[in-house]
Design an enzyme around this catalytic site. Structure first.
Site, PDB file in Angstrom:
ATOM      1  N   SER A   1      -6.649 -35.112 -21.366  1.00  0.00           N
ATOM      2  CA  SER A   1      -8.082 -34.830 -21.313  1.00  0.00           C
ATOM      3  C   SER A   1      -8.455 -33.792 -22.372  1.00  0.00           C
ATOM      4  O   SER A   1      -8.081 -33.922 -23.528  1.00  0.00           O
ATOM      5  CB  SER A   1      -8.476 -34.395 -19.893  1.00  0.00           C
ATOM      6  OG  SER A   1      -9.864 -34.415 -19.714  1.00  0.00           O
TER       7      SER A   1
ATOM      8  N   ASP B   1      -9.989 -40.935 -18.537  1.00  0.00           N
ATOM      9  CA  ASP B   1      -9.336 -39.633 -18.477  1.00  0.00           C
ATOM     10  C   ASP B   1      -7.877 -39.739 -18.042  1.00  0.00           C
ATOM     11  O   ASP B   1      -7.545 -40.383 -17.043  1.00  0.00           O
ATOM     12  CB  ASP B   1     -10.091 -38.724 -17.506  1.00  0.00           C
ATOM     13  CG  ASP B   1      -9.736 -37.269 -17.700  1.00  0.00           C
ATOM     14  OD1 ASP B   1      -8.604 -36.885 -17.357  1.00  0.00           O
ATOM     15  OD2 ASP B   1     -10.576 -36.512 -18.213  1.00  0.00           O
TER      16      ASP B   1
END
Length: 377
Positions: A45, A207
């Site tokens: 991320s 993500d």
């Protein structure tokens, strides 16, 4: 056995500024022309963006941190996602029209926010060609970026590294050699529903924390036997909360984000400790036969509640975003961590960097021992 140190940078949106503060404390322990002290760098991320920037400047640790420090100290929300009233309304209008169309008519990913500015920022700031150069010059062994595949619910580690590193496959997680680019970073940092998924290799990714069952898998497969972890899980509400009414959507969403970004890493660290205890009780021959090795870890995490820090800077968030969040019950007094992930303003990110620096300095002797700095400088 030679020592291979890995750096693991977890996800957390704007919270990732804390990681730079920790690294600023570490860089002071090395001379100005020193390589990054990590053989392997792994990121997920927002941590993937920091990790990649480090990898592109692996030959000079001081320069790498100086550039990251400048970026985070001058951050504004509109460098990550469009945040003005016209831009937000235009994007939400497009998403509403898209929702009325059939899947075959509308193929673009839906999202609450438009993160096109982040793509432009990454294209301007990161020279991906430098990664191979640093690997060839032995300034770095490997870098890995984690993303979650929505097509098959697996976690993918896209890595660049030395030629002797092989791909791996375990239960719901795969490591695959790749030539990293901006799209990998956008995929890894695409918070579900907040930012759009990214198409890579005919599949859609989001993500990296979503399907990440084992965040420490990548550095271990890449050959690390020491792992330095900067965890963004901060102390928050050490006592049960009594709700007079059903918890608000904002509170639930905050819990989901905390779970996605922190829980699996904490669980994996506990699992690694149990494996280390088991390995210590068997002979060296048995370890080699079972392909087991002891992995030393050092974890640095915030000493203060990042959600409370974010609340202090709530008014710095763009008006359009504050208004949008109010629809799900988010305000300055909300019991939700959402703001701490989305507040990309320099007042907040600078405070997090300062906290990271202080937390690392409070443990600098422990850090020096972990990196064996007394013999490397």
């Amino acid at each position: 056995m030679s020592v291979s140190i890995a750096l693991v940078l977890g996800g957390g949106g704007a919270r990732a500024a804390y990681q730079i503060g920790v690294l600023k404390a570490l860089v002071q322990c090395y001379p100005r022309n020193h390589n990054v002290p990590f053989d392997i760098i792994c990121g997920t991320s927002a941590g993937a963006i920091n990790a990649t920037s480090l990898a592109t400047h692996a030959s000079c640790f001081h320069l790498a941190i100086k550039k990251l420090d400048w970026v985070w100290r001058h951050f504004e929300t509109d460098k990550v996602y469009r945040a003005s009233i016209p831009q937000v309304l235009r994007h939400l209008g497009r998403m509403a029209i898209k929702g009325l169309q059939g899947d075959k008519v509308s193929t673009d990913a839906s999202s609450l926010l438009d993160n096109q500015p982040l793509r432009e920022l990454l294209n301007n700031l990161i020279d991906f060609k430098r990664i191979d150069r640093n690997i060839s010059n032995n300034a770095l062994k490997a870098i890995s970026i984690d993303a979650s595949c929505y097509n098959n619910s697996r976690s993918y580690s896209f890595y660049q590294g030395n030629e002797h590193i092989d791909d791996w496959q375990r239960a719901r997680r795969i490591g695959i050699r790749s030539l990293l680019n901006t799209e990998h970073l956008l995929a890894s940092s695409a918070i579900p529903m907040v930012f759009p998924s990214i198409k890579l290799n005919q599949a859609y990714y989001g993500d990296g924390s979503v399907h990440q069952l084992s965040p420490l898998s990548s550095p271990i497969h890449l050959g690390a036997n020491k792992i330095f972890v900067i965890n963004l899980d901060s102390p928050h509400k050490h006592f049960p909360i009594e709700f007079e009414y059903h918890p608000k959507t904002a509170t639930i969403a905050g819990h989901l984000l905390d779970t996605i970004f922190s829980d699996t890493l904490n669980s994996d660290l506990e699992r690694l400790q149990r494996v280390n205890n088991t390995v210590s009780k068997i002979s060296l021959q048995e370890r080699e036969a079972l392909n087991l090795r002891h992995i030393e870890t050092l974890v640095i995490k915030p000493s203060q509640d990042l959600s409370r820090i974010a609340a202090r800077y709530y008014e710095d968030m763009p008006f359009a975003i504050k208004t949008l969040l109010k629809f799900i019950g988010v305000n300055r007094q909300s019991d939700s961590s959402i703001v701490s992930y989305l507040l990309f303003e320099k007042s907040y990110t600078t405070t997090l960097m300062d906290l990271g620096y202080q937390d690392a300095m409070d443990r600098i002797d422990e850090i020096k021992q972990f990196f064996d700095i007394s013999t490397t400088t």
